[in-house]
Design an enzyme around this catalytic site. Structure first.
Site, mmCIF file in Angstrom:
data_model
loop_
_atom_site.group_PDB
_atom_site.id
_atom_site.type_symbol
_atom_site.label_atom_id
_atom_site.label_comp_id
_atom_site.label_asym_id
_atom_site.label_seq_id
_atom_site.Cartn_x
_atom_site.Cartn_y
_atom_site.Cartn_z
ATOM 1 N N GLY A 1 40.181 7.824 27.214
ATOM 2 C CA GLY A 1 41.721 7.742 27.480
ATOM 3 C C GLY A 1 42.219 8.474 28.633
ATOM 4 N N ARG B 1 42.757 18.277 21.717
ATOM 5 C CA ARG B 1 42.591 17.190 22.952
ATOM 6 C C ARG B 1 43.591 16.008 22.469
ATOM 7 N NH1 ARG B 1 40.915 11.499 23.047
ATOM 8 N NH2 ARG B 1 40.622 11.111 25.267
ATOM 9 N N THR C 1 37.976 3.488 19.101
ATOM 10 C CA THR C 1 39.538 3.338 19.046
ATOM 11 C C THR C 1 39.501 1.878 18.112
ATOM 12 O OG1 THR C 1 40.061 4.520 20.811
ATOM 13 C CG2 THR C 1 41.815 3.104 19.850
ATOM 14 N N THR D 1 41.621 0.707 24.578
ATOM 15 C CA THR D 1 40.430 1.551 23.988
ATOM 16 C C THR D 1 39.435 2.023 25.010
ATOM 17 O OG1 THR D 1 38.140 1.555 22.564
ATOM 18 C CG2 THR D 1 39.137 -0.684 23.512
ATOM 19 N N GLY D 2 39.185 3.210 25.130
ATOM 20 C CA GLY D 2 38.128 3.651 26.303
ATOM 21 C C GLY D 2 38.304 5.205 26.350
ATOM 22 N N GLY E 1 44.327 12.123 23.542
ATOM 23 C CA GLY E 1 44.047 10.999 24.633
ATOM 24 C C GLY E 1 45.139 10.069 24.868
ATOM 25 N N ASP E 2 44.847 8.642 25.281
ATOM 26 C CA ASP E 2 45.933 7.647 25.440
ATOM 27 C C ASP E 2 46.509 7.223 24.053
ATOM 28 O OD1 ASP E 2 43.278 6.775 25.134
ATOM 29 O OD2 ASP E 2 44.129 4.545 25.604
#
Length: 292
Positions: free
Chosen positions: A214, A189, A161, A211-212, A191-192
Site C-alpha cells: 500500500g 500503520r 486485501t 491490492t498490494g 496503508g492504501d
C-alpha cells in the site's frame, strides 16, 4: 435506459504458486453468482460492492475480516473504504478493532456522518454507537487463514486485501476494499485500502480497487490515477497497466481491479498471482489466480 451489469472482485495479490487455491476459486465464483442475482434484481452498485466484500471478509479465506493477520503487538487492526461513483461520496475506517465487518463500518461513516474516515478508537466508538456487530472472542473469530499468503522475504511489505468493483443496471459504478494490511505491520500503520484515491476509487467513468504494498499505491494515488487516465482518453486496459508499471518501477508490487461504464474489465498485477473473479456484461463468469 437499462445497462447490462458487470462486476469484478479480488481476494488479494501475493498468491504463491506452491499454494492451492481451490477453496478460494470456489468461493469467489459463489460470491459472483450471488451478486449477479442481486444485480439482475436491480440492486445498486454500492450495495452490491459492500455485500460482496462482506462475503469475502466473512469467509476467512483472505487477508481481510476473519482471515486477518495481527500486527506486531498481536492486535487486529482492520481497514476498509468504499466509494459511490454517481455521487463521489466515500466512507472509510482505519485501524478498526473489535468489529466484524469493517466495510459495513465504512458504509456507516459515509451514510451517517459528515466525514469520510474515522480511525482507531474513534472508529470503534462510532461502530459501537451504530450497533454494528462486534467480534467478541477474537481467538474464535479470526481464522488466520491468510497466513503465509505473501511472496516476500521477512521484513518486507507482504500483503493481502479484498475488493469489488460494480456496474449496475442503471449505469452506476461503485468500489469497496477491505484489508488487515501488511503482515507484521507496526501498530497504527495505515496503508492504501482505507484511503479513497489510493486504494479505492469510483467516479462516473471507472471503479477501481487495489491490492498490494500500500505504501507504493499511496505514493501514486493509484486508484484515482486510473480514473484520471481514463478521463484523459486512455482505454481502461492501458490506464490500469500504466499504474501497475509505475508502481513496479518504484520497486512495489501488487495489482488492481477496475471496471468502466461500458463494462470493460481490467486486472493487471506484477506479483506471482492475484485471486480474482468477474461477471461480464454478457453474463459470463470467470475466476483466475495466476493466468494473465
Amino acid at each position: 435506459m437499462s445497462h447490462a451489469p458487470a462486476l469484478i472482485l479480488h481476494g488479494g495479490a501475493g498468491a504463491r504458486r506452491e499454494r492451492n487455491y481451490d477453496a478460494e476459486v470456489v468461493h469467489m465464483r459463489q460470491v459472483v453468482e450471488a451478486m449477479k442475482a442481486r444485480l439482475d434484481a436491480g440492486a445498486s452498485a454500492l450495495d452490491v460492492a459492500v455485500e460482496a466484500v462482506v462475503m469475502l471478509e466473512d469467509s476467512g479465506l483472505y487477508v481481510a475480516g476473519r482471515g486477518a493477520s495481527p500486527n506486531l503487538a498481536g492486535a487486529y487492526e482492520l481497514d476498509a473504504s468504499l466509494m459511490d461513483g454517481a455521487t463521489r461520496k466515500a466512507g472509510a475506517v482505519a485501524a478498526l478493532q473489535g468489529f466484524r465487518n469493517p466495510v459495513v463500518a465504512a458504509r456507516a461513516v459515509m451514510d451517517r456522518t459528515p466525514h469520510i474516515m474515522l480511525a482507531g478508537e474513534g472508529a470503534a466508538l462510532f461502530a459501537h454507537d451504530r450497533g454494528l456487530e462486534p467480534i467478541g472472542d477474537e481467538a474464535a473469530w479470526f481464522t488466520r487463514a491468510g497466513q503465509g499468503e505473501d511472496n516476500h522475504p521477512p521484513g518486507t511489505l507482504s500483503h493481502g486485501t479484498v475488493g469489488c468493483c460494480v456496474l449496475d443496471i442503471q449505469g452506476r459504478l461503485a468500489a469497496a476494499t477491505s484489508t488487515a494490511g501488511v503482515f507484521g505491520k507496526m501498530p497504527g500503520r495505515v496503508g492504501d485500502t482505507p484511503i479513497p484515491a489510493a486504494g479505492t476509487w469510483a467516479d462516473e467513468r471507472t471503479a477501481t480497487s487495489c491490492t498490494g504494498q500500500g505504501e507504493y499505491f499511496i505514493r501514486v494515488a493509484a486508484a484515482a490515477q486510473v480514473g484520471w487516465r481514463v478521463e484523459a482518453g486512455q482505454p481502461l486496459a492501458e490506464a490500469t497497466q500504466g499504474v501497475i508499471d509505475q508502481i513496479g518501477g518504484m520497486g512495489g508490487d501488487g495489482g488492481l481491479i477496475a471496471l468502466d461504464r461500458d463494462g470493460n474489465i481490467a486486472a493487471p498485477f506484477n506479483s506471482q498471482g492475484m485471486k480474482r473473479a468477474w461477471l461480464t456484461t454478457g453474463g459470463q463468469i470467470g475466476v483466475e489466480v495466476f493466468g494473465r
